[in-house]
Scaffold this motif. Structure first.
Motif, PDB file in Angstrom:
ATOM      1  N   GLY A 120     -35.415 -28.515   6.813  1.00  0.00           N
ATOM      2  CA  GLY A 120     -36.470 -28.418   7.802  1.00  0.00           C
ATOM      3  C   GLY A 120     -37.659 -29.305   7.497  1.00  0.00           C
ATOM      4  O   GLY A 120     -38.760 -29.077   7.981  1.00  0.00           O
ATOM      5  N   ALA A 121     -37.465 -30.329   6.699  1.00  0.00           N
ATOM      6  CA  ALA A 121     -38.550 -31.201   6.260  1.00  0.00           C
ATOM      7  C   ALA A 121     -39.091 -32.061   7.393  1.00  0.00           C
ATOM      8  O   ALA A 121     -38.466 -32.231   8.423  1.00  0.00           O
ATOM      9  CB  ALA A 121     -38.059 -32.102   5.134  1.00  0.00           C
ATOM     10  N   THR A 122     -40.270 -32.621   7.149  1.00  0.00           N
ATOM     11  CA  THR A 122     -40.879 -33.582   8.049  1.00  0.00           C
ATOM     12  C   THR A 122     -40.873 -34.937   7.370  1.00  0.00           C
ATOM     13  O   THR A 122     -41.315 -35.068   6.236  1.00  0.00           O
ATOM     14  CB  THR A 122     -42.341 -33.178   8.354  1.00  0.00           C
ATOM     15  N   ALA A 123     -40.330 -35.933   8.041  1.00  0.00           N
ATOM     16  CA  ALA A 123     -40.332 -37.295   7.505  1.00  0.00           C
ATOM     17  C   ALA A 123     -41.328 -38.117   8.295  1.00  0.00           C
ATOM     18  O   ALA A 123     -41.264 -38.176   9.520  1.00  0.00           O
ATOM     19  CB  ALA A 123     -38.938 -37.902   7.601  1.00  0.00           C
ATOM     20  N   ASN A 124     -42.245 -38.753   7.595  1.00  0.00           N
ATOM     21  CA  ASN A 124     -43.241 -39.614   8.231  1.00  0.00           C
ATOM     22  C   ASN A 124     -42.731 -41.046   8.142  1.00  0.00           C
ATOM     23  O   ASN A 124     -42.459 -41.548   7.046  1.00  0.00           O
ATOM     24  CB  ASN A 124     -44.580 -39.472   7.500  1.00  0.00           C
ATOM     25  N   VAL A 125     -42.606 -41.732   9.274  1.00  0.00           N
ATOM     26  CA  VAL A 125     -42.035 -43.076   9.285  1.00  0.00           C
ATOM     27  C   VAL A 125     -42.835 -44.052   8.433  1.00  0.00           C
ATOM     28  O   VAL A 125     -42.291 -45.023   7.923  1.00  0.00           O
ATOM     29  CB  VAL A 125     -41.857 -43.627  10.710  1.00  0.00           C
ATOM     30  N   LYS A 126     -44.094 -43.787   8.262  1.00  0.00           N
ATOM     31  CA  LYS A 126     -44.935 -44.647   7.421  1.00  0.00           C
ATOM     32  C   LYS A 126     -44.421 -44.656   5.978  1.00  0.00           C
ATOM     33  O   LYS A 126     -44.474 -45.681   5.291  1.00  0.00           O
ATOM     34  CB  LYS A 126     -46.377 -44.162   7.479  1.00  0.00           C
ATOM     35  N   ASP A 127     -43.892 -43.521   5.517  1.00  0.00           N
ATOM     36  CA  ASP A 127     -43.329 -43.427   4.170  1.00  0.00           C
ATOM     37  C   ASP A 127     -42.066 -44.272   4.002  1.00  0.00           C
ATOM     38  O   ASP A 127     -41.618 -44.509   2.886  1.00  0.00           O
ATOM     39  CB  ASP A 127     -43.008 -41.973   3.819  1.00  0.00           C
ATOM     40  N   VAL A 159     -32.966 -32.692  15.740  1.00  0.00           N
ATOM     41  CA  VAL A 159     -34.080 -33.557  15.354  1.00  0.00           C
ATOM     42  C   VAL A 159     -35.110 -33.586  16.477  1.00  0.00           C
ATOM     43  O   VAL A 159     -34.772 -33.737  17.648  1.00  0.00           O
ATOM     44  CB  VAL A 159     -33.605 -34.989  15.041  1.00  0.00           C
ATOM     45  N   THR A 160     -36.376 -33.440  16.089  1.00  0.00           N
ATOM     46  CA  THR A 160     -37.486 -33.616  17.015  1.00  0.00           C
ATOM     47  C   THR A 160     -38.210 -34.893  16.636  1.00  0.00           C
ATOM     48  O   THR A 160     -38.637 -35.047  15.500  1.00  0.00           O
ATOM     49  CB  THR A 160     -38.472 -32.434  16.931  1.00  0.00           C
ATOM     50  N   LEU A 161     -38.319 -35.817  17.573  1.00  0.00           N
ATOM     51  CA  LEU A 161     -39.101 -37.028  17.374  1.00  0.00           C
ATOM     52  C   LEU A 161     -40.485 -36.740  17.929  1.00  0.00           C
ATOM     53  O   LEU A 161     -40.683 -36.695  19.131  1.00  0.00           O
ATOM     54  CB  LEU A 161     -38.459 -38.215  18.086  1.00  0.00           C
ATOM     55  N   ASN A 162     -41.433 -36.471  17.039  1.00  0.00           N
ATOM     56  CA  ASN A 162     -42.798 -36.150  17.426  1.00  0.00           C
ATOM     57  C   ASN A 162     -43.638 -37.408  17.241  1.00  0.00           C
ATOM     58  O   ASN A 162     -43.957 -37.793  16.125  1.00  0.00           O
ATOM     59  CB  ASN A 162     -43.342 -35.009  16.577  1.00  0.00           C
ATOM     60  N   LEU A 163     -44.001 -38.040  18.353  1.00  0.00           N
ATOM     61  CA  LEU A 163     -44.728 -39.304  18.286  1.00  0.00           C
ATOM     62  C   LEU A 163     -46.197 -39.132  17.912  1.00  0.00           C
ATOM     63  O   LEU A 163     -46.859 -40.096  17.555  1.00  0.00           O
ATOM     64  CB  LEU A 163     -44.598 -40.036  19.618  1.00  0.00           C
ATOM     65  N   ASN A 164     -46.725 -37.937  18.002  1.00  0.00           N
ATOM     66  CA  ASN A 164     -48.128 -37.670  17.641  1.00  0.00           C
ATOM     67  C   ASN A 164     -49.102 -38.652  18.272  1.00  0.00           C
ATOM     68  O   ASN A 164     -50.034 -39.135  17.628  1.00  0.00           O
ATOM     69  CB  ASN A 164     -48.310 -37.680  16.119  1.00  0.00           C
ATOM     70  N   GLY A 165     -48.879 -38.978  19.521  1.00  0.00           N
ATOM     71  CA  GLY A 165     -49.774 -39.884  20.229  1.00  0.00           C
ATOM     72  C   GLY A 165     -49.443 -41.348  20.053  1.00  0.00           C
ATOM     73  O   GLY A 165     -50.119 -42.213  20.600  1.00  0.00           O
ATOM     74  N   ALA A 174     -42.601 -48.183   8.041  1.00  0.00           N
ATOM     75  CA  ALA A 174     -42.940 -48.543   9.419  1.00  0.00           C
ATOM     76  C   ALA A 174     -44.407 -48.922   9.504  1.00  0.00           C
ATOM     77  O   ALA A 174     -45.266 -48.272   8.911  1.00  0.00           O
ATOM     78  CB  ALA A 174     -42.653 -47.382  10.371  1.00  0.00           C
ATOM     79  N   SER A 175     -44.673 -49.985  10.246  1.00  0.00           N
ATOM     80  CA  SER A 175     -46.061 -50.395  10.455  1.00  0.00           C
ATOM     81  C   SER A 175     -46.207 -50.906  11.881  1.00  0.00           C
ATOM     82  O   SER A 175     -45.217 -51.104  12.589  1.00  0.00           O
ATOM     83  CB  SER A 175     -46.483 -51.475   9.455  1.00  0.00           C
ATOM     84  N   SER A 176     -47.433 -51.145  12.273  1.00  0.00           N
ATOM     85  CA  SER A 176     -47.695 -51.610  13.632  1.00  0.00           C
ATOM     86  C   SER A 176     -47.502 -53.118  13.766  1.00  0.00           C
ATOM     87  O   SER A 176     -47.630 -53.654  14.853  1.00  0.00           O
ATOM     88  CB  SER A 176     -49.103 -51.208  14.063  1.00  0.00           C
ATOM     89  N   SER A 177     -47.178 -53.798  12.672  1.00  0.00           N
ATOM     90  CA  SER A 177     -46.911 -55.235  12.758  1.00  0.00           C
ATOM     91  C   SER A 177     -45.430 -55.486  12.509  1.00  0.00           C
ATOM     92  O   SER A 177     -44.844 -54.954  11.568  1.00  0.00           O
ATOM     93  CB  SER A 177     -47.762 -56.003  11.747  1.00  0.00           C
ATOM     94  N   GLY A 178     -44.812 -56.242  13.383  1.00  0.00           N
ATOM     95  CA  GLY A 178     -43.390 -56.549  13.234  1.00  0.00           C
ATOM     96  C   GLY A 178     -42.486 -55.470  13.798  1.00  0.00           C
ATOM     97  O   GLY A 178     -42.927 -54.523  14.442  1.00  0.00           O
ATOM     98  N   ASP A 179     -41.198 -55.622  13.550  1.00  0.00           N
ATOM     99  CA  ASP A 179     -40.167 -54.716  14.047  1.00  0.00           C
ATOM    100  C   ASP A 179     -40.072 -53.491  13.139  1.00  0.00           C
ATOM    101  O   ASP A 179     -39.732 -53.607  11.964  1.00  0.00           O
ATOM    102  CB  ASP A 179     -38.835 -55.460  14.092  1.00  0.00           C
ATOM    103  N   ALA A 180     -40.353 -52.310  13.686  1.00  0.00           N
ATOM    104  CA  ALA A 180     -40.349 -51.063  12.902  1.00  0.00           C
ATOM    105  C   ALA A 180     -39.048 -50.283  13.045  1.00  0.00           C
ATOM    106  O   ALA A 180     -38.919 -49.182  12.517  1.00  0.00           O
ATOM    107  CB  ALA A 180     -41.523 -50.188  13.327  1.00  0.00           C
ATOM    108  N   VAL A 226     -50.163 -44.912  16.303  1.00  0.00           N
ATOM    109  CA  VAL A 226     -50.232 -46.368  16.441  1.00  0.00           C
ATOM    110  C   VAL A 226     -49.130 -46.833  17.387  1.00  0.00           C
ATOM    111  O   VAL A 226     -48.340 -46.025  17.866  1.00  0.00           O
ATOM    112  CB  VAL A 226     -50.075 -47.088  15.076  1.00  0.00           C
ATOM    113  N   THR A 227     -49.056 -48.143  17.640  1.00  0.00           N
ATOM    114  CA  THR A 227     -47.972 -48.708  18.440  1.00  0.00           C
ATOM    115  C   THR A 227     -46.932 -49.315  17.513  1.00  0.00           C
ATOM    116  O   THR A 227     -47.258 -50.138  16.662  1.00  0.00           O
ATOM    117  CB  THR A 227     -48.501 -49.781  19.404  1.00  0.00           C
ATOM    118  N   TYR A 228     -45.676 -48.881  17.677  1.00  0.00           N
ATOM    119  CA  TYR A 228     -44.555 -49.405  16.907  1.00  0.00           C
ATOM    120  C   TYR A 228     -43.643 -50.193  17.827  1.00  0.00           C
ATOM    121  O   TYR A 228     -43.244 -49.706  18.872  1.00  0.00           O
ATOM    122  CB  TYR A 228     -43.750 -48.272  16.260  1.00  0.00           C
ATOM    123  N   THR A 229     -43.290 -51.400  17.428  1.00  0.00           N
ATOM    124  CA  THR A 229     -42.349 -52.219  18.179  1.00  0.00           C
ATOM    125  C   THR A 229     -40.950 -51.922  17.653  1.00  0.00           C
ATOM    126  O   THR A 229     -40.698 -52.014  16.452  1.00  0.00           O
ATOM    127  CB  THR A 229     -42.683 -53.708  18.011  1.00  0.00           C
TER     128      THR A 229
END
Length: 183
Positions: free
Chosen positions: A13-20, A65-71, A23-29, A52-55
């Motif tokens: 039931g963990a939460t994975a943060n894409v930043k970890d 799985v829940t994809l929670n975009l958090n804005g 993933a960043s707002s520059s380039g293909d994430a 942020v905006t991810y490309t």
């Protein structure tokens, strides 16, 4: 023996943060976001995305799985041909919530380019989402069942004329546009 590293897949039931996952707002994430999704066990999971905006080109969700975009906003990668940004194929209990999809329709090609695709899925939740500049279809739920759509909006969508569409509306918002093929 001591434990030096814990991965998300070790925690039910963990939460994975894409930043970890880089993933960043520059380039293909795409690869980083898919790695975050793939790191989670198949059960009761959430993917958290910073505001942020991810490309991306396309990511694939698995069951529970829940994809929670958090804005956050997912923006279609320029040059992407015939892909939806998020898809799930033959999965159960899949959710996409709290964010936006920018289809970047002037920079993508193909008749299948779109927002989200659920094919053969059961128990889908789409909530608090907006779709803008989607080339083809915002939400495609082919051969899927138990679909819950709340607070979803779409603007500047499609390449077809109104004569080929059927709309399902609430008293306040366009909920879903179904594209009909001419035979």
């Amino acid at each position: 023996m001591s434990l030096t590293k814990v991965t998300y897949s070790m925690i039910d039931g963990a939460t994975a943060n894409v930043k970890d996952f880089g993933a960043s707002s520059s380039g293909d994430a795409t690869s980083a976001i898919q790695a975050a999704i793939d790191s989670l066990p198949d059960g009761g999971t959430v993917i958290c995305v910073p505001n942020v905006t991810y490309t991306i080109s396309q990511v694939t969700l698995s069951s529970n799985v829940t994809l929670n975009l958090n804005g956050a906003t997912f923006k279609q990668l320029a040059g992407t041909d015939n892909k939806t940004m998020v898809q799930a194929i033959n999965e159960n209990n899949v959710s996409v919530i709290n964010g936006s999809f920018d289809g970047n329709k002037t920079n993508v090609t193909g008749n299948l380019a779109g927002g989200v695709l659920f094919s053969g899925c059961n128990n889908i939740t789409l909530s608090d989402l907006s779709f803008v500049d989607i080339r083809r279809i915002c939400i495609n739920a082919a051969s899927s069942s138990r679909i819950n759509v709340t607070n979803v909006s779409a603007t500047t969508v499609g390449i077809r004329s109104e004569e080929h569409t059927s709309e399902l509306q609430s008293h306040l918002n366009l909920v879903c546009r179904l594209l009909l093929e001419k035979k």
